[in-house]
Design a protein around this motif. Structure first.
Motif, mmCIF file in Angstrom:
data_model
loop_
_atom_site.group_PDB
_atom_site.id
_atom_site.type_symbol
_atom_site.label_atom_id
_atom_site.label_comp_id
_atom_site.label_asym_id
_atom_site.label_seq_id
_atom_site.Cartn_x
_atom_site.Cartn_y
_atom_site.Cartn_z
ATOM 1 N N GLN A 264 4.040 0.796 -1.146
ATOM 2 C CA GLN A 264 5.407 0.294 -1.197
ATOM 3 C C GLN A 264 5.955 -0.049 0.194
ATOM 4 O O GLN A 264 6.581 -1.094 0.383
ATOM 5 C CB GLN A 264 6.324 1.315 -1.875
ATOM 6 N N VAL A 265 5.746 0.826 1.172
ATOM 7 C CA VAL A 265 6.336 0.565 2.488
ATOM 8 C C VAL A 265 5.643 -0.579 3.216
ATOM 9 O O VAL A 265 6.226 -1.196 4.115
ATOM 10 C CB VAL A 265 6.330 1.831 3.377
ATOM 11 N N PRO A 286 4.054 -5.553 -3.742
ATOM 12 C CA PRO A 286 2.991 -4.683 -3.228
ATOM 13 C C PRO A 286 1.619 -5.342 -3.288
ATOM 14 O O PRO A 286 0.805 -5.167 -2.365
ATOM 15 C CB PRO A 286 3.074 -3.456 -4.145
ATOM 16 N N ASP A 287 1.347 -6.104 -4.330
ATOM 17 C CA ASP A 287 0.051 -6.775 -4.429
ATOM 18 C C ASP A 287 -0.105 -7.821 -3.332
ATOM 19 O O ASP A 287 -1.186 -7.957 -2.742
ATOM 20 C CB ASP A 287 -0.099 -7.440 -5.798
ATOM 21 N N GLU A 288 0.940 -8.566 -3.051
ATOM 22 C CA GLU A 288 0.875 -9.567 -1.990
ATOM 23 C C GLU A 288 0.665 -8.913 -0.632
ATOM 24 O O GLU A 288 -0.140 -9.383 0.177
ATOM 25 C CB GLU A 288 2.164 -10.393 -1.966
ATOM 26 N N ALA A 289 1.383 -7.826 -0.384
ATOM 27 C CA ALA A 289 1.228 -7.133 0.895
ATOM 28 C C ALA A 289 -0.173 -6.549 1.044
ATOM 29 O O ALA A 289 -0.774 -6.607 2.119
ATOM 30 C CB ALA A 289 2.277 -6.037 1.024
ATOM 31 N N ALA A 290 -0.716 -5.996 -0.058
ATOM 32 C CA ALA A 290 -2.053 -5.399 -0.002
ATOM 33 C C ALA A 290 -3.126 -6.456 0.248
ATOM 34 O O ALA A 290 -4.142 -6.178 0.900
ATOM 35 C CB ALA A 290 -2.344 -4.653 -1.298
ATOM 36 N N ALA A 291 -2.892 -7.659 -0.249
ATOM 37 C CA ALA A 291 -3.899 -8.716 -0.119
ATOM 38 C C ALA A 291 -3.764 -9.510 1.181
ATOM 39 O O ALA A 291 -4.664 -10.295 1.517
ATOM 40 C CB ALA A 291 -3.788 -9.669 -1.308
ATOM 41 N N TYR A 292 -2.687 -9.314 1.902
ATOM 42 C CA TYR A 292 -2.445 -10.097 3.117
ATOM 43 C C TYR A 292 -3.498 -9.774 4.182
ATOM 44 O O TYR A 292 -3.812 -8.605 4.427
ATOM 45 C CB TYR A 292 -1.050 -9.797 3.661
ATOM 46 N N GLU A 293 -4.041 -10.804 4.808
ATOM 47 C CA GLU A 293 -5.051 -10.615 5.849
ATOM 48 C C GLU A 293 -4.365 -10.620 7.220
ATOM 49 O O GLU A 293 -4.020 -11.666 7.763
ATOM 50 C CB GLU A 293 -6.112 -11.721 5.770
ATOM 51 N N PHE A 294 -4.167 -9.425 7.749
ATOM 52 C CA PHE A 294 -3.483 -9.270 9.023
ATOM 53 C C PHE A 294 -4.422 -9.594 10.183
ATOM 54 O O PHE A 294 -5.586 -9.171 10.186
ATOM 55 C CB PHE A 294 -2.973 -7.833 9.196
#
Length: 361
Positions: A264-265, A286-294
């Motif tokens: 969440q955070v 949350p799914d978009e953040a988890a999949a983001y390639e930093f």
């Protein structure tokens, strides 16, 4: 010692707990939904004994629906009975002091004895938007004039301009002038002024004026202790406060499972990354953040940001908040919960209240 300032700790909390709301808007959600969540959180906070509920002024940010704190606070006043309501804050250089005195005088009339007027000198947005708000490109002038603007606002709230002043015959209404009019009755309350800051300027000014001070630890953690030390060292007793009173904003999110808290955070961290790199938008899922390639640089920013976000199970969040309070000596903790969904934010405040055994009413 003003009852309007000093909160009361409930349950097993070491200091009073409060809420800072940005009315965040997640991807796939609307501002209407975000503001309904604000009402739900305010009601929960009141029922569980949180001291105050503040709304922050931000502009030109798709993921933040709190551009008009006074409007939101009027709505919250109609849905609550006891909790203190306020701005965290109004960015004073964006507005004429008379306008703010009128807005918050109106709020005080709607919710007598419950209104805090937290003031900041930053724009709460980018330079171009600030120029549009102020109809001027002289942004530094507004910040430099902050003590003068504050003095002017205070005079409007108290109806206390001296004879001969150019504003002596101008009155903020609702306000004290109504009590001096024929048949007038004195209202015993007026909005309580707080100074907000993320550096030393407002800390010193709040101390010199004997005002309560709120520090934005949630986005300026490295400056928290120096600013609070400066505030306490500069403090001079006033009619408002006999001794310093320091509140700090803390970013915290509790979930039932530790892994879910991290999930969440990360949404808030990605949103802040996009904001800091000139790409403001809605709070990602949350799914978009988890999949983001930093990238490596982006990962460093996110990791650094999340170090100052207290998150985990309710017991972990309680331990983190207790540690923060001990390290800073804060007299009050104001919790802001950043997540994609309103449900996650509402649940977090409920879990934190349970962790501190805050009574239900």
């Amino acid at each position: 010692m003003s009852d309007q300032i000093h909160g009361r700790a409930h349950g097993t909390a070491p200091v009073p707990l409060s809420v800072l709301d940005l009315a965040t808007v997640g991807a796939g959600r609307t501002a209407t939904q975000a503001l309904r969540t604000s009402v739900d959180i305010a009601r929960l906070a009141e029922a569980r004994g949180f001291t105050r509920y503040w709304v922050a002024e931000h502009h030109s940010m798709p993921g933040v629906a709190s551009s008009s704190p006074a409007v939101i606070l009027a709505h919250l006043a109609a849905h609550t009975d006891r909790i203190r309501l306020g701005s965290g804050g109004v960015m004073l250089p964006n507005h004429a002091p008379l306008v703010i005195a009128e807005q918050f005088g109106t709020l005080e009339a709607l919710a007598p004895g419950r209104v805090d007027l937290g003031l900041g000198r930053a724009p709460g947005t980018d330079g171009a938007t600030a120029a549009a708000l102020r109809r001027s490109d002289q942004l530094n002038e507004g910040a430099d004039d902050f003590p003068q603007q504050l003095a002017e606002l205070t005079h409007f709230l108290d109806d206390s301009f001296p004879d001969g002043h150019r504003y002596a015959r101008i009155h903020a209404v609702p306000g004290p002038v109504q009590a001096t009019s024929p048949g007038g009755v004195q209202d015993p309350h007026r909005p309580q002024i707080w100074l907000l800051g993320s550096s030393g300027f407002s800390a010193r000014l709040a101390g010199m004026l004997g005002l309560p001070f709120a520090f934005a630890h949630h986005f300026s953690a490295q400056n928290t202790v120096p600013a609070l030390d400066l505030y306490r060292d500069s403090f001079r007793p006033s009619e408002i406060l006999a001794e310093p009173y320091a509140l700090i904003g803390a970013s915290a999110l509790a979930t039932d499972e530790e892994a879910e808290a991290r999930r969440q955070v990360l949404t808030g961290a990605l949103s802040m990354l996009r904001l800091r790199t000139g790409r403001p938008g809605l709070i990602p899922t949350p799914d978009e953040a988890a999949a983001y390639e930093f990238s490596e640089m982006e990962r460093e920013f996110v990791d650094s940001w999340l170090k100052n976000v207290i998150h985990g199970t309710p017991d972990q969040v309680r331990a983190g908040l207790d540690d923060l309070q001990k390290r800073t000596g804060a007299d009050e903790l104001m919790i802001t919960a950043n997540a994609h969904s309103g449900e996650a934010r509402l649940r977090s405040y409920e879990l934190i209240a349970d962790a501190y055994d805050l009574p239900r009413s």
